[in-house]
Design a protein around this motif. Sequence first.
Motif, short mmCIF file in Angstrom:
data_model
loop_
_atom_site.label_atom_id
_atom_site.label_comp_id
_atom_site.label_asym_id
_atom_site.label_seq_id
_atom_site.Cartn_x
_atom_site.Cartn_y
_atom_site.Cartn_z
N GLU A 1 -40.43 48.17 59.31
CA GLU A 1 -39.72 48.81 58.26
C GLU A 1 -38.64 48.11 57.89
OE1 GLU A 1 -40.62 51.83 57.07
OE2 GLU A 1 -42.10 52.10 58.50
N THR A 2 -38.56 48.12 56.45
CA THR A 2 -37.41 47.44 55.96
C THR A 2 -36.23 48.39 55.38
OG1 THR A 2 -38.89 45.71 55.03
CG2 THR A 2 -36.82 46.08 53.82
N LEU A 3 -35.02 48.26 55.57
CA LEU A 3 -34.03 49.16 55.18
C LEU A 3 -33.18 48.41 54.22
CD1 LEU A 3 -33.07 50.56 58.38
CD2 LEU A 3 -34.48 51.75 56.88
N HIS A 4 -32.75 49.01 53.16
CA HIS A 4 -31.75 48.70 52.02
C HIS A 4 -30.72 49.48 52.00
CE1 HIS A 4 -35.05 45.81 50.34
NE2 HIS A 4 -35.79 47.15 50.49
N PHE A 5 -29.55 48.75 52.11
CA PHE A 5 -28.21 49.43 52.07
C PHE A 5 -27.45 48.98 50.94
CE2 PHE A 5 -29.43 49.39 56.73
CZ PHE A 5 -29.28 50.81 56.69
N SER A 6 -26.70 49.73 50.21
CA SER A 6 -25.65 49.09 49.22
C SER A 6 -24.51 50.10 48.93
CB SER A 6 -26.41 49.09 47.73
OG SER A 6 -26.93 50.46 47.36
N GLY A 7 -23.53 49.64 48.54
CA GLY A 7 -22.19 50.36 48.52
C GLY A 7 -21.46 49.88 47.31
N ARG A 8 -20.77 50.46 46.52
CA ARG A 8 -19.40 49.97 45.63
C ARG A 8 -18.23 50.53 46.05
NH1 ARG A 8 -17.61 51.98 40.85
NH2 ARG A 8 -19.38 53.75 40.77
N CYS A 9 -17.25 49.87 46.28
CA CYS A 9 -16.05 50.16 46.31
C CYS A 9 -15.13 50.42 45.17
CB CYS A 9 -15.37 49.31 47.22
SG CYS A 9 -13.58 49.76 47.71
N VAL A 10 -14.83 51.57 44.85
CA VAL A 10 -13.99 52.01 43.51
C VAL A 10 -12.81 51.80 43.53
CG1 VAL A 10 -15.95 53.73 43.06
CG2 VAL A 10 -13.78 54.53 43.99
N HIS A 11 -12.15 51.49 42.30
CA HIS A 11 -10.78 51.02 42.23
C HIS A 11 -10.02 52.19 42.14
CE1 HIS A 11 -11.12 46.85 40.95
NE2 HIS A 11 -12.16 47.10 40.24
N PRO A 12 -8.71 52.41 42.64
CA PRO A 12 -8.01 53.45 42.76
C PRO A 12 -7.56 53.85 41.40
CG PRO A 12 -6.66 51.54 43.67
CD PRO A 12 -7.95 51.24 43.49
N GLN A 13 -7.41 55.11 40.88
CA GLN A 13 -7.09 55.25 39.53
C GLN A 13 -5.61 55.89 39.48
OE1 GLN A 13 -9.08 55.29 36.74
NE2 GLN A 13 -10.32 54.30 38.45
N VAL A 14 -4.83 54.80 39.05
CA VAL A 14 -3.40 55.14 39.03
C VAL A 14 -2.82 54.95 37.40
CG1 VAL A 14 -1.00 54.21 39.38
CG2 VAL A 14 -2.94 54.03 41.36
N VAL A 15 -2.19 56.21 36.84
CA VAL A 15 -1.79 56.12 35.67
C VAL A 15 -0.12 56.03 35.50
CG1 VAL A 15 -1.97 57.54 33.70
CG2 VAL A 15 -3.94 57.74 35.00
N ILE A 16 0.08 55.16 34.52
CA ILE A 16 1.43 54.88 34.26
C ILE A 16 1.79 55.53 32.96
CG2 ILE A 16 3.38 53.28 33.71
CD1 ILE A 16 1.61 51.29 35.37
N SER A 17 2.77 56.47 32.90
CA SER A 17 3.14 56.89 31.52
C SER A 17 4.79 56.97 31.44
CB SER A 17 2.61 58.39 31.75
OG SER A 17 3.39 59.13 32.62
N LYS A 18 5.23 57.47 30.72
CA LYS A 18 6.74 57.42 30.38
C LYS A 18 6.83 58.54 29.02
CE LYS A 18 6.71 54.20 26.42
NZ LYS A 18 7.03 53.21 25.64
N LYS A 19 7.92 59.03 29.08
CA LYS A 19 8.47 60.06 28.09
C LYS A 19 8.50 59.38 26.79
CE LYS A 19 12.03 63.17 26.80
NZ LYS A 19 13.44 63.73 27.16
N ALA A 20 7.90 59.79 25.55
CA ALA A 20 8.11 59.28 24.49
C ALA A 20 9.36 58.95 24.15
CB ALA A 20 7.30 60.31 23.23
N ASP A 21 9.69 57.66 23.38
CA ASP A 21 11.05 57.21 22.91
C ASP A 21 11.07 57.95 21.50
OD1 ASP A 21 13.02 55.98 22.00
OD2 ASP A 21 12.50 54.03 22.33
N PRO A 22 12.19 58.89 21.14
CA PRO A 22 12.35 59.45 20.03
C PRO A 22 12.82 58.49 18.77
CG PRO A 22 13.99 60.09 21.37
CD PRO A 22 13.03 59.34 22.22
N PHE A 23 13.33 57.39 19.26
CA PHE A 23 13.60 56.31 18.19
C PHE A 23 12.70 55.52 17.74
CE2 PHE A 23 17.41 58.06 20.58
CZ PHE A 23 18.22 58.62 19.51
N ALA A 24 11.58 55.40 18.43
CA ALA A 24 10.57 54.42 18.30
C ALA A 24 9.61 55.02 17.22
CB ALA A 24 9.81 53.93 19.50
N LYS A 25 9.29 53.95 16.35
CA LYS A 25 8.22 54.30 15.37
C LYS A 25 6.97 54.34 15.66
CE LYS A 25 11.10 51.84 11.71
NZ LYS A 25 11.24 51.11 10.72
N ALA A 26 6.12 55.16 15.44
CA ALA A 26 4.72 55.24 15.77
C ALA A 26 4.66 55.47 17.51
CB ALA A 26 3.86 54.20 15.30
#
Length: 102
Positions: free
Chosen positions: A37-62
């Motif tokens: 009997e042949t057994l096949h195993f596989s797996g994928r290690c996913v990256h963590p999902q980290v989001v970096i954000s900041k408050k919008a700069d009211p003086f910055a254009k666009a």
Amino acid sequence: TIDPGSEVNMVVYYTPTTSGTYSTDTYKIVTPGGNTETLHFSGRCVHPQVVISKKADPFAKAGGVPNSLNFRDSHVGDQVSRVLNLRNDSERPVDYCFLCDE
């Protein structure tokens, strides 16, 4: 030994150590009578999902430059602060650190 008509339950573990990797292995189980009997195993290690954000700069254009903090003009001895947000959208805790150039 497995008795006739019975079964043995095995627990198989996958414990990845590096995110972003994919692993695969194949195993053959051969009985003394030559049954294979042949057994096949596989797996994928996913990256963590980290989001970096900041408050919008009211003086910055666009909306300013993404992923940057602007401390504007300041004087010697002033202490200016900005808020940087890190959000963990993963299902597990995520360790983090800041690497700064000197």
